[in-house]
Design a protein around this motif. Structure first.
Motif, PDB file in Angstrom:
ATOM      1  N   VAL A 200       0.948  -1.163  -0.118  1.00 34.27           N
ATOM      2  CA  VAL A 200      -0.044  -0.014   0.019  1.00 34.27           C
ATOM      3  C   VAL A 200       0.808   1.313  -0.100  1.00 34.27           C
ATOM      4  O   VAL A 200       0.614   2.275  -0.763  1.00 34.27           O
ATOM      5  CB  VAL A 200      -1.017   0.023   1.309  1.00 34.27           C
ATOM      6  N   PHE A 201       2.165   1.133   0.630  1.00 33.94           N
ATOM      7  CA  PHE A 201       3.096   2.320   0.621  1.00 33.94           C
ATOM      8  C   PHE A 201       3.535   2.672  -0.802  1.00 33.94           C
ATOM      9  O   PHE A 201       3.563   3.908  -1.021  1.00 33.94           O
ATOM     10  CB  PHE A 201       4.101   2.252   1.678  1.00 33.94           C
ATOM     11  N   ILE A 202       3.653   1.439  -1.472  1.00 26.29           N
ATOM     12  CA  ILE A 202       4.403   1.591  -2.647  1.00 26.29           C
ATOM     13  C   ILE A 202       3.423   2.344  -3.685  1.00 26.29           C
ATOM     14  O   ILE A 202       3.682   3.503  -4.395  1.00 26.29           O
ATOM     15  CB  ILE A 202       4.650   0.363  -3.363  1.00 26.29           C
ATOM     16  N   ALA A 203       2.089   1.955  -3.690  1.00 31.53           N
ATOM     17  CA  ALA A 203       1.052   2.714  -4.513  1.00 31.53           C
ATOM     18  C   ALA A 203       0.641   3.917  -3.979  1.00 31.53           C
ATOM     19  O   ALA A 203       0.584   5.034  -4.831  1.00 31.53           O
ATOM     20  CB  ALA A 203      -0.107   1.897  -4.330  1.00 31.53           C
ATOM     21  N   GLY A 204       0.639   4.144  -2.552  1.00 31.24           N
ATOM     22  CA  GLY A 204       0.401   5.624  -2.097  1.00 31.24           C
ATOM     23  C   GLY A 204       1.571   6.491  -2.382  1.00 31.24           C
ATOM     24  O   GLY A 204       1.250   7.830  -2.706  1.00 31.24           O
ATOM     25  N   SER A 205       2.783   5.932  -2.569  1.00 33.95           N
ATOM     26  CA  SER A 205       3.972   6.990  -3.093  1.00 33.95           C
ATOM     27  C   SER A 205       3.612   7.368  -4.198  1.00 33.95           C
ATOM     28  O   SER A 205       4.045   8.538  -4.610  1.00 33.95           O
ATOM     29  CB  SER A 205       5.357   6.125  -2.780  1.00 33.95           C
TER      30      SER A 205
ATOM     31  N   ALA B 283       0.237  13.830  -7.106  1.00 32.46           N
ATOM     32  CA  ALA B 283      -0.392  14.946  -6.532  1.00 32.46           C
ATOM     33  C   ALA B 283       0.250  16.141  -5.924  1.00 32.46           C
ATOM     34  O   ALA B 283      -0.008  17.265  -6.198  1.00 32.46           O
ATOM     35  CB  ALA B 283      -1.423  14.220  -5.431  1.00 32.46           C
ATOM     36  N   ALA B 284       1.408  15.770  -5.343  1.00 31.88           N
ATOM     37  CA  ALA B 284       2.075  16.717  -4.804  1.00 31.88           C
ATOM     38  C   ALA B 284       3.194  17.584  -5.631  1.00 31.88           C
ATOM     39  O   ALA B 284       3.553  18.597  -5.563  1.00 31.88           O
ATOM     40  CB  ALA B 284       2.921  16.255  -3.477  1.00 31.88           C
ATOM     41  N   ASP B 285       3.914  16.370  -6.328  1.00 36.13           N
ATOM     42  CA  ASP B 285       5.021  16.902  -7.286  1.00 36.13           C
ATOM     43  C   ASP B 285       4.946  17.000  -8.643  1.00 36.13           C
ATOM     44  O   ASP B 285       5.671  17.261  -9.611  1.00 36.13           O
ATOM     45  CB  ASP B 285       6.048  15.945  -6.991  1.00 36.13           C
ATOM     46  N   GLY B 286       3.506  16.554  -9.272  1.00 36.30           N
ATOM     47  CA  GLY B 286       3.138  16.708 -10.649  1.00 36.30           C
ATOM     48  C   GLY B 286       3.970  15.413 -11.236  1.00 36.30           C
ATOM     49  O   GLY B 286       4.250  15.401 -12.534  1.00 36.30           O
ATOM     50  N   PHE B 287       4.554  14.563 -10.632  1.00 38.10           N
ATOM     51  CA  PHE B 287       5.184  13.320 -11.264  1.00 38.10           C
ATOM     52  C   PHE B 287       4.224  12.466 -12.023  1.00 38.10           C
ATOM     53  O   PHE B 287       3.154  12.190 -11.868  1.00 38.10           O
ATOM     54  CB  PHE B 287       5.739  12.431  -9.856  1.00 38.10           C
TER      55      PHE B 287
END
Length: 48
Positions: A8-13, A19-23
């Protein structure tokens, strides 16, 4: 159960990066996250 949290951490990252960095994840980023989430499903819902 900690391995499920890791998936879940991988997908959340990836979502946070979008959302935050425009990646913009490429198909390999998405495929890796999906593999991790399949692993989460196996750990959480597999027969015991």
């Amino acid at each position: 159960m900690l391995a499920a949290y890791g998936g879940v951490f991988i997908a959340g990252s990836l979502l946070w990066g979008m959302a935050a960095d425009g990646f913009r994840p490429d198909r390999w980023d998405v495929a890796g996250a999906l593999v991790a989430l399949v692993g989460v499903a196996l750990i959480m819902y597999g027969p015991r």
